[in-house]
Design a protein around this motif. Sequence first.
Motif, PDB file in Angstrom:
ATOM      1  N   TYR A  92      -4.837 -17.743 -20.890  1.00  0.00           N
ATOM      2  CA  TYR A  92      -5.302 -19.044 -21.366  1.00  0.00           C
ATOM      3  C   TYR A  92      -4.210 -20.115 -21.372  1.00  0.00           C
ATOM      4  CZ  TYR A  92      -9.483 -16.612 -22.923  1.00  0.00           C
ATOM      5  OH  TYR A  92     -10.646 -15.879 -22.962  1.00  0.00           O
ATOM      6  N   PHE A  93      -2.961 -19.709 -21.527  1.00  0.00           N
ATOM      7  CA  PHE A  93      -1.856 -20.652 -21.614  1.00  0.00           C
ATOM      8  C   PHE A  93      -0.967 -20.517 -20.385  1.00  0.00           C
ATOM      9  CE2 PHE A  93      -3.103 -19.853 -26.005  1.00  0.00           C
ATOM     10  CZ  PHE A  93      -3.242 -21.151 -26.488  1.00  0.00           C
ATOM     11  N   ALA A  94      -0.485 -21.654 -19.875  1.00  0.00           N
ATOM     12  CA  ALA A  94       0.346 -21.665 -18.675  1.00  0.00           C
ATOM     13  C   ALA A  94       1.755 -22.152 -19.021  1.00  0.00           C
ATOM     14  CB  ALA A  94      -0.280 -22.579 -17.626  1.00  0.00           C
ATOM     15  N   ARG A  95       2.660 -21.924 -18.083  1.00  0.00           N
ATOM     16  CA  ARG A  95       4.032 -22.416 -18.251  1.00  0.00           C
ATOM     17  C   ARG A  95       4.043 -23.934 -18.195  1.00  0.00           C
ATOM     18  NH1 ARG A  95       7.617 -18.249 -17.918  1.00  0.00           N
ATOM     19  NH2 ARG A  95       6.801 -16.347 -17.004  1.00  0.00           N
ATOM     20  N   PRO A  96       4.847 -24.586 -18.970  1.00  0.00           N
ATOM     21  CA  PRO A  96       5.653 -23.991 -20.024  1.00  0.00           C
ATOM     22  C   PRO A  96       4.759 -23.593 -21.202  1.00  0.00           C
ATOM     23  CG  PRO A  96       5.874 -26.366 -20.095  1.00  0.00           C
ATOM     24  CD  PRO A  96       5.005 -26.036 -18.907  1.00  0.00           C
ATOM     25  N   PHE A  97       4.875 -22.330 -21.595  1.00  0.00           N
ATOM     26  CA  PHE A  97       4.058 -21.820 -22.696  1.00  0.00           C
ATOM     27  C   PHE A  97       4.383 -22.576 -23.984  1.00  0.00           C
ATOM     28  CE2 PHE A  97       4.393 -17.986 -19.935  1.00  0.00           C
ATOM     29  CZ  PHE A  97       3.052 -17.878 -19.620  1.00  0.00           C
ATOM     30  N   PRO A  98       3.398 -22.697 -24.871  1.00  0.00           N
ATOM     31  CA  PRO A  98       3.688 -23.304 -26.167  1.00  0.00           C
ATOM     32  C   PRO A  98       4.730 -22.470 -26.932  1.00  0.00           C
ATOM     33  CG  PRO A  98       1.316 -22.951 -25.876  1.00  0.00           C
ATOM     34  CD  PRO A  98       2.003 -22.264 -24.753  1.00  0.00           C
ATOM     35  N   ALA A  99       5.467 -23.118 -27.812  1.00  0.00           N
ATOM     36  CA  ALA A  99       6.291 -22.364 -28.752  1.00  0.00           C
ATOM     37  C   ALA A  99       5.331 -21.507 -29.578  1.00  0.00           C
ATOM     38  CB  ALA A  99       7.074 -23.322 -29.645  1.00  0.00           C
ATOM     39  N   ARG A 100       5.814 -20.367 -30.090  1.00  0.00           N
ATOM     40  CA  ARG A 100       4.902 -19.474 -30.798  1.00  0.00           C
ATOM     41  C   ARG A 100       5.644 -18.645 -31.832  1.00  0.00           C
ATOM     42  NH1 ARG A 100       1.912 -14.764 -27.499  1.00  0.00           N
ATOM     43  NH2 ARG A 100       4.016 -13.951 -27.539  1.00  0.00           N
ATOM     44  N   SER A 101       4.974 -18.389 -32.925  1.00  0.00           N
ATOM     45  CA  SER A 101       5.425 -17.422 -33.915  1.00  0.00           C
ATOM     46  C   SER A 101       4.315 -16.395 -34.052  1.00  0.00           C
ATOM     47  CB  SER A 101       5.647 -18.083 -35.284  1.00  0.00           C
ATOM     48  OG  SER A 101       6.609 -19.099 -35.195  1.00  0.00           O
ATOM     49  N   ALA A 102       4.686 -15.155 -34.355  1.00  0.00           N
ATOM     50  CA  ALA A 102       3.687 -14.107 -34.576  1.00  0.00           C
ATOM     51  C   ALA A 102       4.120 -13.282 -35.777  1.00  0.00           C
ATOM     52  CB  ALA A 102       3.541 -13.227 -33.341  1.00  0.00           C
ATOM     53  N   PHE A 103       3.163 -12.975 -36.631  1.00  0.00           N
ATOM     54  CA  PHE A 103       3.451 -12.246 -37.859  1.00  0.00           C
ATOM     55  C   PHE A 103       2.440 -11.139 -38.070  1.00  0.00           C
ATOM     56  CE2 PHE A 103       4.634 -16.661 -38.527  1.00  0.00           C
ATOM     57  CZ  PHE A 103       5.932 -16.552 -39.000  1.00  0.00           C
ATOM     58  N   GLN A 104       2.897 -10.039 -38.648  1.00  0.00           N
ATOM     59  CA  GLN A 104       1.965  -9.051 -39.178  1.00  0.00           C
ATOM     60  C   GLN A 104       1.704  -9.439 -40.621  1.00  0.00           C
ATOM     61  OE1 GLN A 104       2.378  -4.821 -38.376  1.00  0.00           O
ATOM     62  NE2 GLN A 104       1.958  -4.375 -40.523  1.00  0.00           N
ATOM     63  N   VAL A 105       0.445  -9.442 -40.989  1.00  0.00           N
ATOM     64  CA  VAL A 105       0.034  -9.787 -42.346  1.00  0.00           C
ATOM     65  C   VAL A 105      -0.755  -8.628 -42.939  1.00  0.00           C
ATOM     66  CG1 VAL A 105       0.024 -12.274 -41.892  1.00  0.00           C
ATOM     67  CG2 VAL A 105      -2.062 -10.955 -41.514  1.00  0.00           C
ATOM     68  N   ALA A 106      -0.835  -8.589 -44.248  1.00  0.00           N
ATOM     69  CA  ALA A 106      -1.530  -7.491 -44.923  1.00  0.00           C
ATOM     70  C   ALA A 106      -3.038  -7.542 -44.689  1.00  0.00           C
ATOM     71  CB  ALA A 106      -1.231  -7.520 -46.421  1.00  0.00           C
ATOM     72  N   ALA A 107      -3.587  -8.748 -44.650  1.00  0.00           N
ATOM     73  CA  ALA A 107      -5.038  -8.887 -44.470  1.00  0.00           C
ATOM     74  C   ALA A 107      -5.349 -10.307 -44.024  1.00  0.00           C
ATOM     75  CB  ALA A 107      -5.770  -8.585 -45.772  1.00  0.00           C
ATOM     76  N   LEU A 108      -6.518 -10.460 -43.395  1.00  0.00           N
ATOM     77  CA  LEU A 108      -7.018 -11.762 -42.964  1.00  0.00           C
ATOM     78  C   LEU A 108      -8.440 -11.941 -43.488  1.00  0.00           C
ATOM     79  CD1 LEU A 108      -5.710 -11.704 -39.280  1.00  0.00           C
ATOM     80  CD2 LEU A 108      -4.968 -13.271 -41.094  1.00  0.00           C
ATOM     81  N   PRO A 109      -8.926 -13.170 -43.577  1.00  0.00           N
ATOM     82  CA  PRO A 109     -10.291 -13.388 -44.057  1.00  0.00           C
ATOM     83  C   PRO A 109     -11.316 -12.609 -43.232  1.00  0.00           C
ATOM     84  CG  PRO A 109      -9.110 -15.473 -43.944  1.00  0.00           C
ATOM     85  CD  PRO A 109      -8.229 -14.428 -43.301  1.00  0.00           C
ATOM     86  N   LEU A 110     -12.374 -12.189 -43.898  1.00  0.00           N
ATOM     87  CA  LEU A 110     -13.502 -11.483 -43.292  1.00  0.00           C
ATOM     88  C   LEU A 110     -13.088 -10.177 -42.603  1.00  0.00           C
ATOM     89  CD1 LEU A 110     -15.404 -14.555 -41.779  1.00  0.00           C
ATOM     90  CD2 LEU A 110     -15.645 -13.526 -44.061  1.00  0.00           C
ATOM     91  N   ALA A 111     -11.968  -9.605 -43.028  1.00  0.00           N
ATOM     92  CA  ALA A 111     -11.440  -8.351 -42.479  1.00  0.00           C
ATOM     93  C   ALA A 111     -11.121  -8.455 -40.986  1.00  0.00           C
ATOM     94  CB  ALA A 111     -12.393  -7.194 -42.751  1.00  0.00           C
ATOM     95  N   ALA A 112     -10.830  -9.667 -40.515  1.00  0.00           N
ATOM     96  CA  ALA A 112     -10.428  -9.855 -39.117  1.00  0.00           C
ATOM     97  C   ALA A 112      -9.052  -9.236 -38.906  1.00  0.00           C
ATOM     98  CB  ALA A 112     -10.393 -11.347 -38.775  1.00  0.00           C
ATOM     99  N   ASP A 113      -8.734  -8.956 -37.640  1.00  0.00           N
ATOM    100  CA  ASP A 113      -7.416  -8.390 -37.332  1.00  0.00           C
ATOM    101  C   ASP A 113      -6.546  -9.349 -36.540  1.00  0.00           C
ATOM    102  OD1 ASP A 113      -8.916  -8.156 -35.008  1.00  0.00           O
ATOM    103  OD2 ASP A 113      -8.629  -5.996 -34.789  1.00  0.00           O
ATOM    104  N   ILE A 114      -7.060 -10.564 -36.248  1.00  0.00           N
ATOM    105  CA  ILE A 114      -6.290 -11.591 -35.543  1.00  0.00           C
ATOM    106  C   ILE A 114      -6.764 -12.965 -36.001  1.00  0.00           C
ATOM    107  CG2 ILE A 114      -7.865 -11.500 -33.563  1.00  0.00           C
ATOM    108  CD1 ILE A 114      -5.474 -12.317 -31.773  1.00  0.00           C
ATOM    109  N   GLU A 115      -5.814 -13.880 -36.070  1.00  0.00           N
ATOM    110  CA  GLU A 115      -6.097 -15.285 -36.365  1.00  0.00           C
ATOM    111  C   GLU A 115      -5.025 -16.102 -35.647  1.00  0.00           C
ATOM    112  OE1 GLU A 115      -6.614 -18.319 -40.192  1.00  0.00           O
ATOM    113  OE2 GLU A 115      -6.203 -16.194 -40.532  1.00  0.00           O
ATOM    114  N   ILE A 116      -5.428 -17.223 -35.041  1.00  0.00           N
ATOM    115  CA  ILE A 116      -4.481 -18.082 -34.336  1.00  0.00           C
ATOM    116  C   ILE A 116      -4.715 -19.530 -34.738  1.00  0.00           C
ATOM    117  CG2 ILE A 116      -3.597 -18.874 -32.095  1.00  0.00           C
ATOM    118  CD1 ILE A 116      -4.610 -16.266 -30.860  1.00  0.00           C
TER     119      ILE A 116
END
Length: 128
Positions: free
Chosen positions: A97-121
């Motif tokens: 979905y993203f092309a060069r130059p890619f956006p800056a990005r941070s990624a974190f593991q979290v204990a939980a997300l709303p609605l028991a989702a496993d990913i949020e962006i």
Amino acid sequence: MTNKKAIKTDSAPDAVGPYSQAIKVGNLLFTSGQLPIDPSTGQIPQGTISVRAHQTIKNLAAVIEAAGAGLEDVVKTTVFLTDISDFQEINKVYEQYFARPFPARSAFQVAALPLAADIEIEAIVFIN
């Protein structure tokens, strides 16, 4: 006082709390975190993390497009995962979905997300 405008689209899931899908201020758009909810069913798709990553990015794109921009205008994303071992699988989807130059990005593991989702962006977008 800032001149902020709420962005809303039916092509992405409704907010699950008291917040906007995105806020535009000047040339910047700040999206709320998008979950992998299929807006047509209101459900999180079953299957692999890749399936849910695709849905999450589609939701993010819909909100960004409602503001008059596209994924190519994203300058920063933050990815929240409940299992950081999914990171490589997410990268495979992300680069579709993203092309060069890619956006800056941070990624974190979290204990939980709303609605028991496993990913949020969430994203910050520059709208020219």
